[in-house]
Design a protein around this motif. Sequence first.
Motif, short mmCIF file in Angstrom:
data_model
loop_
_atom_site.label_atom_id
_atom_site.label_comp_id
_atom_site.label_asym_id
_atom_site.label_seq_id
_atom_site.Cartn_x
_atom_site.Cartn_y
_atom_site.Cartn_z
N ALA A 1 15.38 40.68 18.40
CA ALA A 1 14.46 39.72 19.00
C ALA A 1 14.58 38.38 18.30
CB ALA A 1 13.02 40.23 18.88
N VAL A 2 14.17 37.34 19.02
CA VAL A 2 14.05 36.00 18.45
C VAL A 2 12.56 35.79 18.15
CG1 VAL A 2 14.32 33.53 18.89
CG2 VAL A 2 16.03 35.14 19.72
N ILE B 1 6.98 37.11 20.29
CA ILE B 1 8.32 37.56 19.93
C ILE B 1 9.12 37.63 21.22
CG2 ILE B 1 9.65 39.60 19.24
CD1 ILE B 1 7.66 40.15 17.07
N LYS B 2 10.37 37.14 21.19
CA LYS B 2 11.19 37.17 22.41
C LYS B 2 12.28 38.22 22.23
CE LYS B 2 11.70 32.65 22.02
NZ LYS B 2 10.55 32.27 21.20
N ASP C 1 17.45 44.08 27.15
CA ASP C 1 16.50 45.01 27.76
C ASP C 1 15.51 45.58 26.74
OD1 ASP C 1 18.42 46.40 26.40
OD2 ASP C 1 18.61 48.00 27.87
N ARG C 2 15.29 44.84 25.67
CA ARG C 2 14.34 45.35 24.66
C ARG C 2 12.92 44.93 25.00
NH1 ARG C 2 18.79 44.28 21.26
NH2 ARG C 2 19.55 46.15 20.21
N VAL C 3 11.98 45.74 24.58
CA VAL C 3 10.56 45.45 24.73
C VAL C 3 9.87 45.70 23.40
CG1 VAL C 3 10.51 46.04 27.18
CG2 VAL C 3 9.99 47.79 25.49
N VAL C 4 8.73 45.04 23.20
CA VAL C 4 7.91 45.30 22.01
C VAL C 4 6.66 46.04 22.47
CG1 VAL C 4 6.74 44.31 20.02
CG2 VAL C 4 8.79 43.21 20.92
N VAL D 1 8.46 41.43 26.49
CA VAL D 1 9.54 41.99 27.30
C VAL D 1 10.73 41.03 27.28
CG1 VAL D 1 10.21 42.77 29.61
CG2 VAL D 1 7.88 43.13 28.81
N GLY D 2 11.93 41.56 27.06
CA GLY D 2 13.14 40.75 27.11
C GLY D 2 13.49 40.38 28.53
#
Lengths: 96, 96, 96, 96, 96, 96, 96
Positions: free
Chosen positions: D94-95, E5-6, E10-13, E45-46
């Motif tokens: 992540a950024v 957070i970005k 396809d990643r999510v936090v 969400v990315g």
Amino acid sequence: MSLNIKPLGDRVVVEAAAAEEKTASGIIIPDTAKEKPQVGTIVAVGPGRAADTGTVIAPTVKVGDKVLYGKYAGTETSYEGKEYLIMRESDIYAVL
Amino acid sequence: MSLNIKPLGDRVVVEAAAAEEKTASGIIIPDTAKEKPQVGTIVAVGPGRAADTGTVIAPTVKVGDKVLYGKYAGTETSYEGKEYLIMRESDIYAVL
Amino acid sequence: MSLNIKPLGDRVVVEAAAAEEKTASGIIIPDTAKEKPQVGTIVAVGPGRAADTGTVIAPTVKVGDKVLYGKYAGTETSYEGKEYLIMRESDIYAVL
Amino acid sequence: MSLNIKPLGDRVVVEAAAAEEKTASGIIIPDTAKEKPQVGTIVAVGPGRAADTGTVIAPTVKVGDKVLYGKYAGTETSYEGKEYLIMRESDIYAVL
Amino acid sequence: MSLNIKPLGDRVVVEAAAAEEKTASGIIIPDTAKEKPQVGTIVAVGPGRAADTGTVIAPTVKVGDKVLYGKYAGTETSYEGKEYLIMRESDIYAVL
Amino acid sequence: MSLNIKPLGDRVVVEAAAAEEKTASGIIIPDTAKEKPQVGTIVAVGPGRAADTGTVIAPTVKVGDKVLYGKYAGTETSYEGKEYLIMRESDIYAVL
Amino acid sequence: MSLNIKPLGDRVVVEAAAAEEKTASGIIIPDTAKEKPQVGTIVAVGPGRAADTGTVIAPTVKVGDKVLYGKYAGTETSYEGKEYLIMRESDIYAVL
């Protein structure tokens, strides 16, 4: 030399040459420790592999071709008293 | 230098250079622990790999090319009394 | 700085810098337990990788580029008395 | 903050934050048994990954981005006396 | 409920629900030997996964979604004093 | 000979021939150490595999086909008192 | 019979039949050493798998379908006091 079995996809049916056979071209399978290809004749060919796009990729071998293939390629079966190998076209190294 | 074997797909047939051979370009295979590529000459080339789209990807080597390939690449066979290696084009590192 | 070897596909030939070399840019390879990239100069570049669509993906490095690559990347060979590494372009981390 | 290294493909060069660093956003890396992402700043970005279609997929990070990445991501190198990590964009979570 | 957070690709936090939490829908995580999914809320969400064709495949979850995910999914991080998980969208089983 | 089960994707349901059965074509399964294909009859066929492009690749076998398949292919189930095997079309070697 | 869980991608939620259940079609799960498929009813279906081209491949099962699936398929969860399995559509062998 043809056989009434219809292999699926990219499979072919091969009649293995007798161990002592020497092809017209003079291939001899020498006796060393390293795995050697086997010699046989194709007796049935499937319609070809269906690619992800739906395209059927036509086989490049045909019934009657003398072929080299890996020692452990294919699955044995028997038909009308004779032994055959069913393998994928990609198990075949070369046409002689 | 050509050979009457028709490799399938992206396979090629290579005649390995004798162990003591030194190519015109002066390649010497030094004697160290690390695996070294082998030198040989291509004697037969398949039509190329059939991609999933049905496209046949033409080989980039031709009969007569001196090539470097991995020590354990390919499968040994013999033809009219000479030893050959059948390998995939991707096993070849470079043309000399 | 160029070399008369024609790598296949996405392979390149790299002349490794001597272990004590320090590049113009000031790269030093410190001495720690973790694997460090190696520094070298590209002396030959293949035409690029043939994708499944038949497209050849052109290499993004060229002869003369100083490059960083993995410690265990490539296969050693020697040519006219000098040692070289043949590796895939994807084994190269960066151009300096 | 930029660096004169040109990573290949989808690789990026990251300057790791000091272990005790706390970002402007207040990220703290707590001390537990589970692997934690690391914080760093991107100092160089490659042109992007070349897909099988020949398309280059542009990177989504840029020089100056504060990023989270896996503890064991990348390969260490040093440049003009500073330590850097070369990793693939996909190693970045992540950024911030 | 959103978080600055970005995530990439396809990643999510995800903010994990407290272990004793019971969702509005009445999900309870019983105590058996078999691995059970965990419940949490998506906080970032990315942009989505970049496919080989260059297409970005948009995520199907959004910030605020209550989700079920695998017990060992994701990587822990903390942000402004709270614990979060960064995982791929494919690690998420369902939206509640 | 048909069966009211609708296999998904490229799965088929096969009724295995009795061990002593000999097909009309005269296939006999000899008794050797090597794995032999089994003979059976297809009683249900799925709509075909959905490729990544969304294309459904139609099956090349149909209900009633006598087929050869690997000894360990498929999953056993029973239906109205009879035993069946559910396998993928790619587990079938050939139609007899 | 429907359930207010929205599975992601190609996942489905299945309510397993009781061990002694016999379906309307007369499926009985015999007691042998070999793994047998399990019987259950689909109570929620995801929108389908997103292929690399961005195409969403629609599921071929629907809520209410009686299905056969592998013994070890899916992940258990519970919802409003009942046990469910979340699995991928590809874990389902057939619709009864």
